[in-house]
Design a protein around this motif. Structure first.
Motif, PDB file in Angstrom:
ATOM      1  N   MET A   1      -2.262  57.892  15.484  1.00 31.81           N
ATOM      2  CA  MET A   1      -3.573  57.608  16.087  1.00 31.81           C
ATOM      3  C   MET A   1      -3.410  56.599  17.226  1.00 31.81           C
ATOM      4  O   MET A   1      -2.664  55.648  17.133  1.00 31.81           O
ATOM      5  CB  MET A   1      -4.530  57.037  15.038  1.00 31.81           C
ATOM      6  N   GLU A   2      -4.117  56.865  18.349  1.00 31.33           N
ATOM      7  CA  GLU A   2      -4.031  55.973  19.501  1.00 31.33           C
ATOM      8  C   GLU A   2      -4.669  54.627  19.187  1.00 31.33           C
ATOM      9  O   GLU A   2      -5.637  54.547  18.445  1.00 31.33           O
ATOM     10  CB  GLU A   2      -4.764  56.602  20.702  1.00 31.33           C
ATOM     11  N   ARG A   3      -4.109  53.561  19.772  1.00 33.21           N
ATOM     12  CA  ARG A   3      -4.733  52.251  19.619  1.00 33.21           C
ATOM     13  C   ARG A   3      -6.016  52.224  20.436  1.00 33.21           C
ATOM     14  O   ARG A   3      -6.116  52.848  21.500  1.00 33.21           O
ATOM     15  CB  ARG A   3      -3.776  51.147  20.078  1.00 33.21           C
ATOM     16  N   ALA A   4      -7.020  51.502  19.955  1.00 38.21           N
ATOM     17  CA  ALA A   4      -8.278  51.375  20.689  1.00 38.21           C
ATOM     18  C   ALA A   4      -8.062  50.478  21.900  1.00 38.21           C
ATOM     19  O   ALA A   4      -7.398  49.455  21.813  1.00 38.21           O
ATOM     20  CB  ALA A   4      -9.350  50.798  19.781  1.00 38.21           C
ATOM     21  N   MET A   5      -8.611  50.871  23.029  1.00 40.24           N
ATOM     22  CA  MET A   5      -8.448  50.112  24.266  1.00 40.24           C
ATOM     23  C   MET A   5      -9.811  49.726  24.837  1.00 40.24           C
ATOM     24  O   MET A   5     -10.827  50.365  24.558  1.00 40.24           O
ATOM     25  CB  MET A   5      -7.683  50.939  25.306  1.00 40.24           C
ATOM     26  N   ARG A   6      -9.794  48.685  25.648  1.00 37.93           N
ATOM     27  CA  ARG A   6     -10.979  48.290  26.401  1.00 37.93           C
ATOM     28  C   ARG A   6     -10.815  48.830  27.820  1.00 37.93           C
ATOM     29  O   ARG A   6      -9.854  48.491  28.518  1.00 37.93           O
ATOM     30  CB  ARG A   6     -11.136  46.768  26.409  1.00 37.93           C
ATOM     31  N   LEU A   7     -11.742  49.672  28.231  1.00 38.30           N
ATOM     32  CA  LEU A   7     -11.636  50.376  29.503  1.00 38.30           C
ATOM     33  C   LEU A   7     -12.798  50.036  30.419  1.00 38.30           C
ATOM     34  O   LEU A   7     -13.920  49.816  29.952  1.00 38.30           O
ATOM     35  CB  LEU A   7     -11.614  51.891  29.269  1.00 38.30           C
ATOM     36  N   LEU A   8     -12.526  50.000  31.719  1.00 41.10           N
ATOM     37  CA  LEU A   8     -13.575  49.832  32.722  1.00 41.10           C
ATOM     38  C   LEU A   8     -13.671  51.114  33.519  1.00 41.10           C
ATOM     39  O   LEU A   8     -12.679  51.583  34.082  1.00 41.10           O
ATOM     40  CB  LEU A   8     -13.254  48.659  33.651  1.00 41.10           C
ATOM     41  N   LEU A   9     -14.864  51.688  33.578  1.00 39.41           N
ATOM     42  CA  LEU A   9     -15.118  52.901  34.351  1.00 39.41           C
ATOM     43  C   LEU A   9     -16.027  52.553  35.527  1.00 39.41           C
ATOM     44  O   LEU A   9     -17.162  52.116  35.330  1.00 39.41           O
ATOM     45  CB  LEU A   9     -15.778  53.966  33.463  1.00 39.41           C
ATOM     46  N   ILE A  10     -15.535  52.723  36.746  1.00 37.86           N
ATOM     47  CA  ILE A  10     -16.320  52.459  37.958  1.00 37.86           C
ATOM     48  C   ILE A  10     -16.666  53.807  38.567  1.00 37.86           C
ATOM     49  O   ILE A  10     -15.846  54.449  39.229  1.00 37.86           O
ATOM     50  CB  ILE A  10     -15.538  51.585  38.960  1.00 37.86           C
ATOM     51  N   GLU A  11     -17.880  54.260  38.331  1.00 37.23           N
ATOM     52  CA  GLU A  11     -18.328  55.604  38.721  1.00 37.23           C
ATOM     53  C   GLU A  11     -19.816  55.562  39.017  1.00 37.23           C
ATOM     54  O   GLU A  11     -20.604  55.132  38.174  1.00 37.23           O
ATOM     55  CB  GLU A  11     -18.007  56.586  37.593  1.00 37.23           C
ATOM     56  N   ASP A  12     -20.217  56.009  40.222  1.00 37.92           N
ATOM     57  CA  ASP A  12     -21.625  55.920  40.616  1.00 37.92           C
ATOM     58  C   ASP A  12     -22.452  57.116  40.166  1.00 37.92           C
ATOM     59  O   ASP A  12     -23.680  57.058  40.170  1.00 37.92           O
ATOM     60  CB  ASP A  12     -21.748  55.731  42.135  1.00 37.92           C
ATOM     61  N   ASP A  13     -21.805  58.215  39.776  1.00 39.15           N
ATOM     62  CA  ASP A  13     -22.528  59.375  39.257  1.00 39.15           C
ATOM     63  C   ASP A  13     -22.830  59.101  37.786  1.00 39.15           C
ATOM     64  O   ASP A  13     -21.931  59.156  36.933  1.00 39.15           O
ATOM     65  CB  ASP A  13     -21.677  60.635  39.418  1.00 39.15           C
ATOM     66  N   ARG A  14     -24.073  58.796  37.478  1.00 42.48           N
ATOM     67  CA  ARG A  14     -24.437  58.349  36.137  1.00 42.48           C
ATOM     68  C   ARG A  14     -24.132  59.391  35.064  1.00 42.48           C
ATOM     69  O   ARG A  14     -23.606  59.067  33.995  1.00 42.48           O
ATOM     70  CB  ARG A  14     -25.929  57.983  36.092  1.00 42.48           C
ATOM     71  N   LYS A  15     -24.418  60.660  35.350  1.00 44.97           N
ATOM     72  CA  LYS A  15     -24.163  61.706  34.363  1.00 44.97           C
ATOM     73  C   LYS A  15     -22.663  61.846  34.102  1.00 44.97           C
ATOM     74  O   LYS A  15     -22.226  61.991  32.958  1.00 44.97           O
ATOM     75  CB  LYS A  15     -24.752  63.040  34.825  1.00 44.97           C
ATOM     76  N   MET A  16     -21.898  61.803  35.169  1.00 47.03           N
ATOM     77  CA  MET A  16     -20.448  61.877  35.031  1.00 47.03           C
ATOM     78  C   MET A  16     -19.926  60.678  34.237  1.00 47.03           C
ATOM     79  O   MET A  16     -19.099  60.814  33.333  1.00 47.03           O
ATOM     80  CB  MET A  16     -19.784  61.916  36.412  1.00 47.03           C
ATOM     81  N   ALA A  17     -20.426  59.481  34.579  1.00 43.71           N
ATOM     82  CA  ALA A  17     -19.982  58.263  33.907  1.00 43.71           C
ATOM     83  C   ALA A  17     -20.289  58.321  32.411  1.00 43.71           C
ATOM     84  O   ALA A  17     -19.445  57.965  31.573  1.00 43.71           O
ATOM     85  CB  ALA A  17     -20.645  57.038  34.534  1.00 43.71           C
ATOM     86  N   GLU A  18     -21.478  58.780  32.059  1.00 44.24           N
ATOM     87  CA  GLU A  18     -21.859  58.847  30.649  1.00 44.24           C
ATOM     88  C   GLU A  18     -21.018  59.865  29.886  1.00 44.24           C
ATOM     89  O   GLU A  18     -20.648  59.643  28.732  1.00 44.24           O
ATOM     90  CB  GLU A  18     -23.346  59.175  30.529  1.00 44.24           C
ATOM     91  N   ALA A  19     -20.703  60.999  30.551  1.00 40.83           N
ATOM     92  CA  ALA A  19     -19.886  62.024  29.901  1.00 40.83           C
ATOM     93  C   ALA A  19     -18.465  61.521  29.667  1.00 40.83           C
ATOM     94  O   ALA A  19     -17.884  61.717  28.592  1.00 40.83           O
ATOM     95  CB  ALA A  19     -19.857  63.290  30.764  1.00 40.83           C
ATOM     96  N   VAL A  20     -17.901  60.858  30.676  1.00 43.48           N
ATOM     97  CA  VAL A  20     -16.545  60.317  30.548  1.00 43.48           C
ATOM     98  C   VAL A  20     -16.514  59.233  29.464  1.00 43.48           C
ATOM     99  O   VAL A  20     -15.626  59.209  28.617  1.00 43.48           O
ATOM    100  CB  VAL A  20     -16.054  59.752  31.895  1.00 43.48           C
ATOM    101  N   ALA A  21     -17.490  58.334  29.505  1.00 43.61           N
ATOM    102  CA  ALA A  21     -17.542  57.247  28.532  1.00 43.61           C
ATOM    103  C   ALA A  21     -17.677  57.788  27.113  1.00 43.61           C
ATOM    104  O   ALA A  21     -17.048  57.276  26.179  1.00 43.61           O
ATOM    105  CB  ALA A  21     -18.694  56.302  28.862  1.00 43.61           C
ATOM    106  N   ALA A  22     -18.490  58.825  26.946  1.00 46.88           N
ATOM    107  CA  ALA A  22     -18.684  59.415  25.624  1.00 46.88           C
ATOM    108  C   ALA A  22     -17.385  60.020  25.097  1.00 46.88           C
ATOM    109  O   ALA A  22     -17.045  59.862  23.921  1.00 46.88           O
ATOM    110  CB  ALA A  22     -19.778  60.477  25.677  1.00 46.88           C
ATOM    111  N   ALA A  23     -16.650  60.706  25.978  1.00 47.83           N
ATOM    112  CA  ALA A  23     -15.380  61.321  25.568  1.00 47.83           C
ATOM    113  C   ALA A  23     -14.362  60.262  25.169  1.00 47.83           C
ATOM    114  O   ALA A  23     -13.656  60.402  24.163  1.00 47.83           O
ATOM    115  CB  ALA A  23     -14.833  62.182  26.705  1.00 47.83           C
ATOM    116  N   LEU A  24     -14.293  59.186  25.930  1.00 47.00           N
ATOM    117  CA  LEU A  24     -13.339  58.120  25.626  1.00 47.00           C
ATOM    118  C   LEU A  24     -13.753  57.333  24.388  1.00 47.00           C
ATOM    119  O   LEU A  24     -12.911  56.918  23.590  1.00 47.00           O
ATOM    120  CB  LEU A  24     -13.200  57.193  26.835  1.00 47.00           C
ATOM    121  N   ALA A  25     -15.059  57.132  24.229  1.00 50.95           N
ATOM    122  CA  ALA A  25     -15.557  56.426  23.042  1.00 50.95           C
ATOM    123  C   ALA A  25     -15.298  57.247  21.780  1.00 50.95           C
ATOM    124  O   ALA A  25     -15.059  56.686  20.706  1.00 50.95           O
ATOM    125  CB  ALA A  25     -17.044  56.138  23.196  1.00 50.95           C
ATOM    126  N   GLU A  26     -15.320  58.565  21.920  1.00 52.46           N
ATOM    127  CA  GLU A  26     -15.049  59.447  20.782  1.00 52.46           C
ATOM    128  C   GLU A  26     -13.636  59.218  20.242  1.00 52.46           C
ATOM    129  O   GLU A  26     -13.378  59.407  19.048  1.00 52.46           O
ATOM    130  CB  GLU A  26     -15.206  60.911  21.226  1.00 52.46           C
TER     131      GLU A  26
END
Length: 227
Positions: A1-26
């Motif tokens: 299992m991967e170690r949990a990381m703290r990530l910063l996502l700099i993305e101005d497309d809100r829908k894209m940002a939320e989709a990426v964040a959701a996938a990484l949070a999963e």
């Protein structure tokens, strides 16, 4: 299992940002989202992140400028650059500007996760001289491979392929990641280059009745996993 990381996502497309964040949070990672380049630059400077994911085109401060600013201040956090600009010159500009990796839009979330996690492992120092998965061992100093007590003779490309899979084990390594890192392709040549090398590697690693360690993950890529 991967170690949990703290990530910063700099993305101005809100829908894209939320989709990426959701996938990484999963996958168990904590993701902070910023929609402006200048604000993202400030957060990256002052926050302790394992990986920063930056969109190429941003309001306030261009993505390349954010990366360059971080490197100018000796901030070594791994950076994955997201870009809609798919030409070789655009990709080279991003890498030469200080990004550690890039991903061209549109992309699959599986590949995004794999690249982020690979960058996180690289930065955390999880690059041991001896890599082991089950009964398979790879000595990076001597460039030798064993399956159990038997020495396995590999060609240079086969060794590179196995090393990359084992370094990322048990995570999936995508076909495009292998093409980029081992063959230095910045595009998919549309051949069975990867598949033929994986097949030859399997005949050497997974022969002799041992449980298979090299797995094809349909629609995603390849992984070395025990059990």
């Amino acid at each position: 299992m991967e170690r949990a990381m703290r990530l910063l996502l700099i993305e101005d497309d809100r829908k894209m940002a939320e989709a990426v964040a959701a996938a990484l949070a999963e996958s168990g990672h904590q993701v902070d989202i910023v929609g402006d380049g200048a604000e993202g630059f400030d957060r990256a400077l002052n926050g302790r992140y394992d990986v920063v994911v930056i969109d190429r085109m941003l309001p306030g401060m261009d993505g390349l400028a954010v990366v360059a600013g971080l490197r100018d201040r000796d901030i070594k956090v791994p950076v994955l650059l997201l870009t809609a600009l798919g030409s070789v010159s655009d990709r080279v500009a991003g890498l030469r500007g200080g990004a550690d990796d890039y991903l061209v839009k549109p992309f699959s979330m599986v590949e995004l996760e794999a690249r982020v996690e690979a960058l996180g492992r690289r930065s955390s120092g999880l690059s041991d001289a001896l890599l082991t998965v089950g009964t398979l061992a790879l000595d990076r100093m001597q460039r030798r491979v064993w399956r159990g007590d038997k020495l396995v003779h590999l060609q240079p490309r086969e060794y590179q392929l196995l090393e990359m899979l084992m370094q990322n084990a048990p995570a999936v390594v995508t076909r495009m990641m292998l093409l980029e890192q081992i063959w230095r392709f910045r595009f998919d040549p549309g051949t069975n280059l990867v598949e033929s090398h994986v097949s030859r590697l399997r005949t050497k690693i997974d022969r002799g009745g041992d449980p298979p360690l090299i797995h094809t993950i349909k629609g995603e890529g390849y992984a070395v996993r025990a059990g």
